[in-house]
Design a protein around this motif. Structure first.
Motif, mmCIF file in Angstrom:
data_model
loop_
_atom_site.group_PDB
_atom_site.id
_atom_site.type_symbol
_atom_site.label_atom_id
_atom_site.label_comp_id
_atom_site.label_asym_id
_atom_site.label_seq_id
_atom_site.Cartn_x
_atom_site.Cartn_y
_atom_site.Cartn_z
ATOM 1 N N ILE A 57 20.520 -18.516 18.388
ATOM 2 C CA ILE A 57 19.368 -18.002 19.225
ATOM 3 C C ILE A 57 17.906 -18.720 18.513
ATOM 4 O O ILE A 57 17.268 -19.052 19.565
ATOM 5 N N THR A 58 17.724 -18.993 17.518
ATOM 6 C CA THR A 58 16.661 -19.440 17.033
ATOM 7 C C THR A 58 16.427 -20.972 17.622
ATOM 8 O O THR A 58 15.464 -21.623 17.835
ATOM 9 N N LEU B 25 17.782 -21.732 20.337
ATOM 10 C CA LEU B 25 17.251 -21.659 22.029
ATOM 11 C C LEU B 25 15.719 -21.722 21.968
ATOM 12 O O LEU B 25 15.018 -22.227 22.874
ATOM 13 N N ASN B 26 15.166 -20.813 20.886
ATOM 14 C CA ASN B 26 13.875 -20.751 21.002
ATOM 15 C C ASN B 26 13.237 -22.143 20.762
ATOM 16 O O ASN B 26 12.190 -22.583 21.401
ATOM 17 N N CYS C 276 13.463 -24.256 24.221
ATOM 18 C CA CYS C 276 12.402 -23.575 25.002
ATOM 19 C C CYS C 276 11.124 -24.264 24.894
ATOM 20 O O CYS C 276 10.308 -24.768 25.636
ATOM 21 N N PHE D 297 13.545 -15.227 22.233
ATOM 22 C CA PHE D 297 14.588 -15.456 21.480
ATOM 23 C C PHE D 297 14.140 -15.642 20.032
ATOM 24 O O PHE D 297 14.848 -15.147 19.116
ATOM 25 N N ASP E 117 16.426 -13.310 16.973
ATOM 26 C CA ASP E 117 17.035 -14.013 16.206
ATOM 27 C C ASP E 117 17.139 -13.187 15.127
ATOM 28 O O ASP E 117 18.196 -13.076 14.510
#
Length: 245
Positions: free
Chosen positions: A9-10, A12-13, A16, A42, A46
């Protein structure tokens, strides 16, 4: 594998943030803002995933700060650079053109907007302090980088979705933007205690401040739309300073 979910998830941050930077460099501040908002989304989840899965790790902590540096440090700084360029020269620019062979002949004034990059430096310092400051386990000292980023992004969003000549005259005033940049750097690293929007329980008594802030934020957004964002950040600071549990 499940222990890697927060790190995914991090990541994905971080992704982005990288995409947002590309759009910001090209002058598309609205799409850049959209990807930054995705990144901040995100960033929020996370930590939640790490708590739910009990998957905290030192690597995750460092990765989170590195991702924030991109999404909530470099990306908003470039947005400020573009706004400063627009205030001086009438519009955003593909920033790489300034560094082309012809770009070196355009005059030193075109490099003045890069003062906006001070936000990236201040964000890096703030994130580095956060990682070693034991006082910031359940609250913050100084404005968190995502909150500062949302404040910066409110400027192009207001210009695009709630345009008026009066607002444009204020937001695109070079002195306003210079002052805004410096204030942003100060707020990031000021010794101001601020509450965190982390719910350990859902009862009202122990989360009264958070519920009041969220309700106030919703009311402001309904009434003022994107203009509400600076008011929400101001409310966040004032509630943190004057609310007594």
């Amino acid at each position: 594998m499940i222990k890697q979910v927060p790190n995914i998830i991090t990541s994905l941050n971080l992704l982005c943030g990288c995409v947002a930077i590309l759009f910001a460099v090209s002058g598309d501040l609205i799409t850049a803002s959209l990807f930054v908002i995705f990144g901040i989304f995100f960033d929020f989840f996370d930590g939640l995933a790490a708590r739910l899965l009990k998957a905290h790790s030192d690597v995750g902590l460092q990765l989170d700060s590195l991702a924030d540096m991109v999404t909530s440090g470099v990306a908003p700084a470039i947005v400020l650079v573009q706004l400063l360029h627009e205030s001086l020269f009438g519009g955003p620019i593909v920033l790489t053109e300034i560094f082309s062979s012809e770009g070196w002949n355009i005059g030193m004034s075109h490099y003045f907007p890069f003062i906006g990059l001070l936000v990236a430096v201040a964000s890096a310092y703030r994130l580095a302090k956060f990682n070693v400051d034991t006082r910031q386990t359940s609250s913050f000292i100084g404005l968190p980088t995502p909150a500062n980023t949302i404040l910066i992004l409110s400027l192009p969003l207001i210009l695009h979705f709630q345009y008026s000549e009066g607002l444009a005259a204020i937001i695109l005033n070079k002195w306003f933007l210079i002052g805004f940049t410096l204030l942003s750097c100060i707020l990031l690293n000021a010794e101001i205690p601020l509450f965190a929007l982390k719910f350990k329980t859902w009862d009202f008594k122990s989360n009264a401040l958070r519920y009041v802030f969220l309700l106030l934020s919703v009311v402001l957004i309904v009434i003022f739309h994107f203009l509400a964002i600076p008011l929400i950040i101001l409310s966040y600071i004032l509630l943190s300073l004057f609310w007594k549990d």
